[in-house]
Scaffold this motif. Structure first.
Motif, PDB file in Angstrom:
ATOM      1  N   MET A 106       0.827  -1.197   0.000  1.00  0.00           N
ATOM      2  CA  MET A 106       0.000   0.000   0.000  1.00  0.00           C
ATOM      3  C   MET A 106       0.862   1.248   0.000  1.00  0.00           C
ATOM      4  O   MET A 106       1.931   1.285   0.601  1.00  0.00           O
ATOM      5  CB  MET A 106      -0.911   0.016   1.233  1.00  0.00           C
ATOM      6  CG  MET A 106      -1.921  -1.113   1.283  1.00  0.00           C
ATOM      7  SD  MET A 106      -2.863  -1.121   2.819  1.00  0.00           S
ATOM      8  CE  MET A 106      -3.911   0.310   2.587  1.00  0.00           C
ATOM      9  N   SER A 107       0.426   2.274  -0.714  1.00  0.00           N
ATOM     10  CA  SER A 107       1.121   3.555  -0.691  1.00  0.00           C
ATOM     11  C   SER A 107       0.868   4.246   0.639  1.00  0.00           C
ATOM     12  O   SER A 107      -0.112   3.979   1.324  1.00  0.00           O
ATOM     13  CB  SER A 107       0.633   4.439  -1.841  1.00  0.00           C
ATOM     14  OG  SER A 107       0.921   3.839  -3.083  1.00  0.00           O
ATOM     15  N   GLU A 108       1.779   5.158   0.990  1.00  0.00           N
ATOM     16  CA  GLU A 108       1.657   5.863   2.250  1.00  0.00           C
ATOM     17  C   GLU A 108       1.342   7.329   2.042  1.00  0.00           C
ATOM     18  O   GLU A 108       1.759   7.933   1.056  1.00  0.00           O
ATOM     19  CB  GLU A 108       2.958   5.753   3.062  1.00  0.00           C
ATOM     20  CG  GLU A 108       3.240   4.377   3.614  1.00  0.00           C
ATOM     21  CD  GLU A 108       4.477   4.371   4.495  1.00  0.00           C
ATOM     22  OE1 GLU A 108       5.256   5.368   4.443  1.00  0.00           O
ATOM     23  OE2 GLU A 108       4.688   3.396   5.236  1.00  0.00           O
ATOM     24  N   ARG A 109       0.609   7.900   2.993  1.00  0.00           N
ATOM     25  CA  ARG A 109       0.380   9.334   3.057  1.00  0.00           C
ATOM     26  C   ARG A 109       0.648   9.774   4.502  1.00  0.00           C
ATOM     27  O   ARG A 109       0.331   9.069   5.446  1.00  0.00           O
ATOM     28  CB  ARG A 109      -1.058   9.700   2.663  1.00  0.00           C
ATOM     29  CG  ARG A 109      -1.412   9.386   1.214  1.00  0.00           C
ATOM     30  CD  ARG A 109      -0.633  10.249   0.238  1.00  0.00           C
ATOM     31  NE  ARG A 109      -1.115  10.083  -1.121  1.00  0.00           N
ATOM     32  CZ  ARG A 109      -0.711   9.138  -1.958  1.00  0.00           C
ATOM     33  NH1 ARG A 109       0.203   8.253  -1.550  1.00  0.00           N
ATOM     34  NH2 ARG A 109      -1.207   9.063  -3.184  1.00  0.00           N
ATOM     35  N   THR A 110       1.229  10.942   4.637  1.00  0.00           N
ATOM     36  CA  THR A 110       1.588  11.452   5.957  1.00  0.00           C
ATOM     37  C   THR A 110       0.563  12.486   6.416  1.00  0.00           C
ATOM     38  O   THR A 110       0.290  13.454   5.707  1.00  0.00           O
ATOM     39  CB  THR A 110       2.983  12.095   5.936  1.00  0.00           C
ATOM     40  OG1 THR A 110       3.945  11.114   5.545  1.00  0.00           O
ATOM     41  CG2 THR A 110       3.351  12.628   7.314  1.00  0.00           C
ATOM     42  N   ILE A 111       0.019  12.258   7.594  1.00  0.00           N
ATOM     43  CA  ILE A 111      -0.920  13.194   8.217  1.00  0.00           C
ATOM     44  C   ILE A 111      -0.257  13.792   9.451  1.00  0.00           C
ATOM     45  O   ILE A 111       0.217  13.054  10.327  1.00  0.00           O
ATOM     46  CB  ILE A 111      -2.236  12.502   8.628  1.00  0.00           C
ATOM     47  CG1 ILE A 111      -2.901  11.839   7.418  1.00  0.00           C
ATOM     48  CG2 ILE A 111      -3.187  13.510   9.291  1.00  0.00           C
ATOM     49  CD1 ILE A 111      -3.306  12.797   6.321  1.00  0.00           C
ATOM     50  N   VAL A 112      -0.192  15.108   9.524  1.00  0.00           N
ATOM     51  CA  VAL A 112       0.334  15.790  10.699  1.00  0.00           C
ATOM     52  C   VAL A 112      -0.836  16.415  11.449  1.00  0.00           C
ATOM     53  O   VAL A 112      -1.648  17.138  10.862  1.00  0.00           O
ATOM     54  CB  VAL A 112       1.376  16.863  10.320  1.00  0.00           C
ATOM     55  CG1 VAL A 112       1.693  17.761  11.516  1.00  0.00           C
ATOM     56  CG2 VAL A 112       2.650  16.197   9.817  1.00  0.00           C
ATOM     57  N   THR A 113      -0.924  16.101  12.727  1.00  0.00           N
ATOM     58  CA  THR A 113      -1.991  16.606  13.582  1.00  0.00           C
ATOM     59  C   THR A 113      -1.403  17.539  14.625  1.00  0.00           C
ATOM     60  O   THR A 113      -0.448  17.182  15.312  1.00  0.00           O
ATOM     61  CB  THR A 113      -2.713  15.439  14.281  1.00  0.00           C
ATOM     62  OG1 THR A 113      -3.294  14.590  13.290  1.00  0.00           O
ATOM     63  CG2 THR A 113      -3.797  15.954  15.209  1.00  0.00           C
ATOM     64  N   ILE A 114      -1.962  18.744  14.724  1.00  0.00           N
ATOM     65  CA  ILE A 114      -1.460  19.730  15.675  1.00  0.00           C
ATOM     66  C   ILE A 114      -2.617  20.210  16.539  1.00  0.00           C
ATOM     67  O   ILE A 114      -3.617  20.718  16.034  1.00  0.00           O
ATOM     68  CB  ILE A 114      -0.801  20.913  14.951  1.00  0.00           C
ATOM     69  CG1 ILE A 114       0.412  20.417  14.154  1.00  0.00           C
ATOM     70  CG2 ILE A 114      -0.382  21.993  15.945  1.00  0.00           C
ATOM     71  CD1 ILE A 114       1.086  21.491  13.325  1.00  0.00           C
ATOM     72  N   SER A 115      -2.459  20.038  17.853  1.00  0.00           N
ATOM     73  CA  SER A 115      -3.474  20.452  18.811  1.00  0.00           C
ATOM     74  C   SER A 115      -2.969  21.633  19.627  1.00  0.00           C
ATOM     75  O   SER A 115      -1.850  21.610  20.142  1.00  0.00           O
ATOM     76  CB  SER A 115      -3.818  19.290  19.751  1.00  0.00           C
ATOM     77  OG  SER A 115      -4.577  19.746  20.862  1.00  0.00           O
ATOM     78  N   ALA A 116      -3.811  22.652  19.745  1.00  0.00           N
ATOM     79  CA  ALA A 116      -3.459  23.827  20.550  1.00  0.00           C
ATOM     80  C   ALA A 116      -4.095  23.777  21.932  1.00  0.00           C
ATOM     81  O   ALA A 116      -4.193  24.793  22.615  1.00  0.00           O
ATOM     82  CB  ALA A 116      -3.875  25.108  19.830  1.00  0.00           C
ATOM     83  N   GLY A 117      -4.516  22.596  22.360  1.00  0.00           N
ATOM     84  CA  GLY A 117      -5.089  22.449  23.687  1.00  0.00           C
ATOM     85  C   GLY A 117      -4.083  22.804  24.771  1.00  0.00           C
ATOM     86  O   GLY A 117      -2.885  22.533  24.628  1.00  0.00           O
ATOM     87  N   LEU A 118      -4.569  23.393  25.844  1.00  0.00           N
ATOM     88  CA  LEU A 118      -3.670  23.851  26.902  1.00  0.00           C
ATOM     89  C   LEU A 118      -3.613  22.897  28.091  1.00  0.00           C
ATOM     90  O   LEU A 118      -2.629  22.885  28.828  1.00  0.00           O
ATOM     91  CB  LEU A 118      -4.100  25.238  27.387  1.00  0.00           C
ATOM     92  CG  LEU A 118      -4.096  26.343  26.328  1.00  0.00           C
ATOM     93  CD1 LEU A 118      -4.557  27.656  26.941  1.00  0.00           C
ATOM     94  CD2 LEU A 118      -2.714  26.493  25.705  1.00  0.00           C
ATOM     95  N   GLY A 119      -4.642  22.115  28.302  1.00  0.00           N
ATOM     96  CA  GLY A 119      -4.690  21.236  29.467  1.00  0.00           C
ATOM     97  C   GLY A 119      -4.211  19.838  29.147  1.00  0.00           C
ATOM     98  O   GLY A 119      -3.960  19.476  28.006  1.00  0.00           O
ATOM     99  N   GLN A 120      -4.069  19.043  30.209  1.00  0.00           N
ATOM    100  CA  GLN A 120      -3.776  17.622  30.087  1.00  0.00           C
ATOM    101  C   GLN A 120      -4.591  16.873  31.135  1.00  0.00           C
ATOM    102  O   GLN A 120      -4.345  17.071  32.335  1.00  0.00           O
ATOM    103  CB  GLN A 120      -2.282  17.359  30.280  1.00  0.00           C
ATOM    104  CG  GLN A 120      -1.428  17.732  29.088  1.00  0.00           C
ATOM    105  CD  GLN A 120       0.017  17.264  29.246  1.00  0.00           C
ATOM    106  OE1 GLN A 120       0.558  17.271  30.352  1.00  0.00           O
ATOM    107  NE2 GLN A 120       0.641  16.876  28.160  1.00  0.00           N
ATOM    108  N   PRO A 121      -5.550  16.060  30.734  1.00  0.00           N
ATOM    109  CA  PRO A 121      -5.969  15.798  29.355  1.00  0.00           C
ATOM    110  C   PRO A 121      -6.696  16.992  28.750  1.00  0.00           C
ATOM    111  O   PRO A 121      -7.133  17.893  29.470  1.00  0.00           O
ATOM    112  CB  PRO A 121      -6.911  14.609  29.500  1.00  0.00           C
ATOM    113  CG  PRO A 121      -7.480  14.768  30.879  1.00  0.00           C
ATOM    114  CD  PRO A 121      -6.359  15.320  31.724  1.00  0.00           C
ATOM    115  N   SER A 122      -6.804  16.971  27.428  1.00  0.00           N
ATOM    116  CA  SER A 122      -7.376  18.096  26.707  1.00  0.00           C
ATOM    117  C   SER A 122      -8.463  17.616  25.757  1.00  0.00           C
ATOM    118  O   SER A 122      -8.244  16.689  24.970  1.00  0.00           O
ATOM    119  CB  SER A 122      -6.273  18.806  25.915  1.00  0.00           C
ATOM    120  OG  SER A 122      -6.801  19.647  24.926  1.00  0.00           O
TER     121      SER A 122
END
Length: 205
Positions: A1-17
């Motif tokens: 299978m071919s690959e695709r790259t997904i970048v996920t960026i969260s600006a949440g401030l807490g943990q958990p968020s």
């Protein structure tokens, strides 16, 4: 299978968020849809809270460094992005905007992007359309039609008949996957190659 790259960026401030939780759900929906297109997904997830000081330094110096630079390089070379932010006073967070401000103005041209936001009440849901979407459109990103807002009460139920959030997440993930699948794998030039090291910056002072 071919690959695709997904970048996920969260600006949440807490943990958990809840903002991170929404980012993960959107990414999961996207990868499932990519699999339906016969594509494997390589996912890189980042939290802006981890590079908040580096974002400020980049705003002051004009040059990203350290983990922030690695994040920007990954984002620039991705096939698709998932961006999520909490909403404060009816718009995206200051950390999210500061991060956008240090991005090279040409790095997201044509990039498929899925937007998500979290907030305490559904009254703020339109902030995605009048603040976040125009911001990414200004950078010439290819923002998918469906954006996803999750209020606090939206996490209380999973059944579509009770809560429309899961269905909206699936629809948004499908739209991002379709855009990503329709593109050749990303091979963008590193727009941050010319950034000087701290030693070089010091010599200029």
């Amino acid at each position: 299978m071919s690959e695709r790259t997904i970048v996920t960026i969260s600006a949440g401030l807490g943990q958990p968020s809840s903002t991170r939780l929404l980012a993960d759900r959107l990414t999961e929906a996207t990868t499932e849809e990519l699999a339906a297109h016969g594509l494997d997904a390589v996912v890189h997830t980042y939290e802006l809270r981890d590079v908040a000081h580096e974002v400020v330094n980049a705003m002051l110096t004009g040059f990203p460094a350290g983990e922030l630079r690695e994040m920007l390089e990954a984002m620039t070379n991705a096939d698709g992005l998932v961006l999520t932010s909490p909403l404060f006073t009816t718009t995206y967070s200051g950390l999210f905007k500061s991060f956008i401000d240090v991005i090279d103005k040409d790095s997201l041209t044509g990039m498929p992007v899925l937007l998500g936001a979290t907030g305490g009440t559904a009254r703020h849901s339109l902030a995605l359309e009048y603040s976040m979407r125009p911001l990414l459109t200004y950078l010439r990103a290819d923002v998918v039609t469906t954006s996803v807002f999750a209020a606090t009460d939206d996490w209380s139920g999973e059944a579509d008949a009770v809560n429309p959030l899961p269905a909206r997440i699936r629809r948004a993930g499908r739209e991002l996957a379709e855009k990503v699948a329709g593109r050749e794998p990303g091979d963008a030039a590193d727009v941050y190659d010319d950034a000087p090291s701290f030693e070089e910056m010091f010599k200029r002072l």
